[in-house]
Design an enzyme around this catalytic site. Sequence first.
Site, mmCIF file in Angstrom:
data_model
loop_
_atom_site.group_PDB
_atom_site.id
_atom_site.type_symbol
_atom_site.label_atom_id
_atom_site.label_comp_id
_atom_site.label_asym_id
_atom_site.label_seq_id
_atom_site.Cartn_x
_atom_site.Cartn_y
_atom_site.Cartn_z
ATOM 1 N N HIS A 1 52.020 -94.501 -32.818
ATOM 2 C CA HIS A 1 52.980 -93.491 -33.255
ATOM 3 C C HIS A 1 52.309 -92.133 -33.503
ATOM 4 O O HIS A 1 52.999 -91.110 -33.644
ATOM 5 C CB HIS A 1 53.678 -93.965 -34.534
ATOM 6 C CG HIS A 1 55.085 -93.471 -34.670
ATOM 7 N ND1 HIS A 1 55.587 -92.417 -33.945
ATOM 8 C CD2 HIS A 1 56.111 -93.892 -35.455
ATOM 9 C CE1 HIS A 1 56.846 -92.205 -34.270
ATOM 10 N NE2 HIS A 1 57.205 -93.088 -35.192
ATOM 11 N N ASP B 1 56.252 -90.575 -29.819
ATOM 12 C CA ASP B 1 57.397 -90.545 -30.730
ATOM 13 C C ASP B 1 58.357 -91.685 -30.392
ATOM 14 O O ASP B 1 58.354 -92.221 -29.274
ATOM 15 C CB ASP B 1 58.126 -89.209 -30.631
ATOM 16 C CG ASP B 1 57.272 -88.043 -31.118
ATOM 17 O OD1 ASP B 1 56.424 -88.272 -32.009
ATOM 18 O OD2 ASP B 1 57.449 -86.926 -30.599
#
Length: 435
Positions: free
Chosen positions: A406, A410
């Site tokens: 992450h 995204d």
Amino acid sequence: MATDVTVPTLGESITEATLGQWLKKPGDPIKADEPIASLETDKVALEVPSPVAGVMGDQLVAEGATVEVGAVIARIEAAAGAPAKENAGGPPASTPVNPKGAGENVEPRTDEAPADEAPAEADEGASLTLSPAVRRAVLEHHVDPSKIKGTGKDGRLTKDDVLAAAKAQQDGAPSAPATQAPAQGAQSPAPAAGPSPAASQGERREERVRMTRLRQTIASRLKEAQNTAAILTTFNDVDMSAVMEARARYKDLFEKKHGIRLGFMGFFVKAAALAARDVPSVNASIDGDEIVYHDYLDVSVAVSAPNGLVVPVVRDADRMSFAEIEKKIADFGKRAKDGSLTMDDMKGGTFTISNGGVFGSLLSTPIINPPQSAVLGMHRIEERPVVQGGQIVARPMMYLALSYDHRLIDGREAVTFLVRMKEALEDPTRLLIDL
């Protein structure tokens, strides 16, 4: 005059390995380039060949010891030495090789074996070289490796060969190797009941086995990934009807033309390549405070090997045809079982695909393979009720899982990647016209 056997070069940045197992005993006759020991590195297991023909001499390193590149681990005596000539006029039974794979270093005896049985068994057993995984399976299942036809490279035995022979032995009439139980089972009135003797009922046992270097590395790298990356997993499901229909329609023509079966991996690799063009961050990596984008797709394919999971790399997968992908993956699977994958096969990789569905997995959250930023998990196909056109129908569905870093990717990008894959798999025509 003795010849030293040294640890060969193991690959870039690898300076040491663990001596997994000796494949030859002192006194065994050896041919040039014949494997005498197996080494375990951080990524693969490999064999150490004899530089010359002769007789196995001193073993200078114990099994399980760590050895460095260039270290002397054994010596090969000249073929004209005493161990080779003593048996010249006698029966082959004097060869100090145990063809039954019992794991005992039995001293040569010329007066024990019947003359009409020993020559055939000794000659056949002397030519056998078993990998650590195969040798372990032979010991566990009490089968005679000299009576099994090998399907591996150059006719060598694989673990699957041993397991198939063990199953055939259990299904048929008990043979001598199966009923000759070890000493601890001597009190059991029914040896064929199973590997555990009846006397052990109610006992609590523990066994400590040292982790292989490969397993230690797998554990270290997976924990490193959890400690370093911000791992998150997103899911989607795919209707596999179109892919299954395409396989059923063209599998015979495909195999006839290319000499390889049309599997699922070709579709998934091509779909991943298509999706990565729209979401390039999935195929990127983090290097310090920089993001490295790749204009190629090198897919690491998770393959189950006897000593653990390995991930050989299909390079430039985005430029390969279905047939090239299927051939490459089939070759990796075969070589993983034989233990013949090399360090070069493991290098690199920008994206990983792991197929847990072949083992029956319904859903999982795979861990990324650093320095990569994403891994795709495939799962088993099963019919489930879905709603199409207002009707509840049964469709062959598969869950897809994308674990990603992450820090770089995204949630929107991860979901978009899986949606692109879903669209391509549910309408394979997209793979042909690049949509």
